[in-house]
Scaffold this active site. Sequence first.
Site, PDB file in Angstrom:
ATOM      1  N   HIS A 242     -20.321 -11.807  10.519  1.00 40.23           N
ATOM      2  CA  HIS A 242     -19.924 -10.437  10.859  1.00 40.23           C
ATOM      3  C   HIS A 242     -21.134  -9.618  11.246  1.00 40.23           C
ATOM      4  O   HIS A 242     -22.255  -9.892  10.808  1.00 40.23           O
ATOM      5  CB  HIS A 242     -19.189  -9.780   9.692  1.00 40.23           C
ATOM      6  CG  HIS A 242     -19.899  -9.902   8.382  1.00 40.23           C
ATOM      7  ND1 HIS A 242     -19.843 -11.050   7.620  1.00 40.23           N
ATOM      8  CD2 HIS A 242     -20.697  -9.043   7.710  1.00 40.23           C
ATOM      9  CE1 HIS A 242     -20.574 -10.888   6.536  1.00 40.23           C
ATOM     10  NE2 HIS A 242     -21.115  -9.678   6.569  1.00 40.23           N
ATOM     11  N   PHE A 243     -20.864  -8.612  12.064  1.00 41.82           N
ATOM     12  CA  PHE A 243     -21.888  -7.645  12.455  1.00 41.82           C
ATOM     13  C   PHE A 243     -21.543  -6.316  11.788  1.00 41.82           C
ATOM     14  O   PHE A 243     -20.379  -5.918  11.780  1.00 41.82           O
ATOM     15  CB  PHE A 243     -21.907  -7.453  13.981  1.00 41.82           C
ATOM     16  CG  PHE A 243     -22.456  -8.630  14.727  1.00 41.82           C
ATOM     17  CD1 PHE A 243     -21.672  -9.773  14.931  1.00 41.82           C
ATOM     18  CD2 PHE A 243     -23.744  -8.629  15.231  1.00 41.82           C
ATOM     19  CE1 PHE A 243     -22.169 -10.871  15.618  1.00 41.82           C
ATOM     20  CE2 PHE A 243     -24.258  -9.723  15.914  1.00 41.82           C
ATOM     21  CZ  PHE A 243     -23.470 -10.844  16.113  1.00 41.82           C
ATOM     22  N   HIS A 244     -22.560  -5.655  11.253  1.00 35.72           N
ATOM     23  CA  HIS A 244     -22.389  -4.308  10.697  1.00 35.72           C
ATOM     24  C   HIS A 244     -22.808  -3.292  11.754  1.00 35.72           C
ATOM     25  O   HIS A 244     -23.880  -3.430  12.353  1.00 35.72           O
ATOM     26  CB  HIS A 244     -23.320  -4.087   9.499  1.00 35.72           C
ATOM     27  CG  HIS A 244     -23.114  -4.988   8.332  1.00 35.72           C
ATOM     28  ND1 HIS A 244     -22.460  -4.591   7.190  1.00 35.72           N
ATOM     29  CD2 HIS A 244     -23.494  -6.276   8.104  1.00 35.72           C
ATOM     30  CE1 HIS A 244     -22.453  -5.582   6.307  1.00 35.72           C
ATOM     31  NE2 HIS A 244     -23.076  -6.622   6.845  1.00 35.72           N
TER      32      HIS A 244
HETATM   33  P1  AMP Z   1     -22.661  -9.109   4.020  1.00 34.40           P
HETATM   34  O1  AMP Z   1     -23.364  -8.902   2.730  1.00 34.40           O
HETATM   35  O2  AMP Z   1     -23.522  -8.923   5.220  1.00 34.40           O
HETATM   36  O3  AMP Z   1     -21.965 -10.426   3.970  1.00 34.40           O
HETATM   37  O4  AMP Z   1     -21.583  -7.950   4.126  1.00 34.40           O
HETATM   38  C1  AMP Z   1     -20.289  -8.046   3.677  1.00 34.40           C
HETATM   39  C2  AMP Z   1     -19.699  -6.676   3.824  1.00 34.40           C
HETATM   40  O5  AMP Z   1     -18.312  -6.783   3.652  1.00 34.40           O
HETATM   41  C3  AMP Z   1     -20.212  -5.639   2.815  1.00 34.40           C
HETATM   42  O6  AMP Z   1     -20.745  -4.532   3.511  1.00 34.40           O
HETATM   43  C4  AMP Z   1     -18.954  -5.275   2.015  1.00 34.40           C
HETATM   44  O7  AMP Z   1     -18.951  -3.925   1.668  1.00 34.40           O
HETATM   45  C5  AMP Z   1     -17.854  -5.624   2.976  1.00 34.40           C
HETATM   46  N1  AMP Z   1     -16.561  -6.001   2.419  1.00 34.40           N
HETATM   47  C6  AMP Z   1     -16.319  -6.819   1.362  1.00 34.40           C
HETATM   48  N2  AMP Z   1     -14.997  -6.977   1.186  1.00 34.40           N
HETATM   49  C7  AMP Z   1     -14.380  -6.243   2.146  1.00 34.40           C
HETATM   50  C8  AMP Z   1     -13.026  -6.002   2.509  1.00 34.40           C
HETATM   51  N3  AMP Z   1     -12.015  -6.553   1.820  1.00 34.40           N
HETATM   52  N4  AMP Z   1     -12.767  -5.193   3.568  1.00 34.40           N
HETATM   53  C9  AMP Z   1     -13.773  -4.626   4.260  1.00 34.40           C
HETATM   54  N5  AMP Z   1     -15.085  -4.815   3.975  1.00 34.40           N
HETATM   55  C10 AMP Z   1     -15.378  -5.618   2.936  1.00 34.40           C
END
Ligand code: AMP
Length: 139
Positions: free
Chosen positions: A102-104
């Site tokens: 995923h991309f933030h």
């Molecule tokens: P990463 O640490 O880069 O893998 O980021 C995962 C992201 O997913 C974090 O910013 C979390 O806040 C977000 N996240 C976790 N569960 C959910 C969900 N059910 N819906 C939307 N975002 C989520």
Amino acid sequence: MVYDNNNIFAKILRGELPCIKVFEDDRTLAFMDIMPQADGHVLIIPKEPAVTLLDLSEEGAVAAIRTTRRIAIAVKKALGVEGIHVAQLNGAAAGQTVPHIHFHVIPHAAGTVLRMHAAERADENSLKAMAERIKACLD
Ligand code: AMP
């Protein structure tokens, strides 16, 4: 890397878990991060099952960055911020917590500090309202 079909984002893609959707096309989905590092934090995922960018096909990568750019433009317009932070973590060692690439896209206003990563859950209605604001700015 071996893909876990039961990770949270795989369940969202299958419609088994809800998300607050911002955009979808045949290859990608964009939705609100439920623990935003700043108001307007959006996640973009390719639909292809891949753990990291290194596992993703070239076509999947192109589609993901196309949607990421589009969302970044809409977020900037919706929030009126000076900066947009785009982040993408590969592997637990790099801080990746959800094993589906995923991309933030995170708005970054001048002089502000982003909140902690995946730390505090936001109010659902505020996230929905923010998603509507961003959707209204999509070209
Ligand atoms: P990463 O640490 O880069 O893998 O980021 C995962 C992201 O997913 C974090 O910013 C979390 O806040 C977000 N996240 C976790 N569960 C959910 C969900 N059910 N819906 C939307 N975002 C989520």
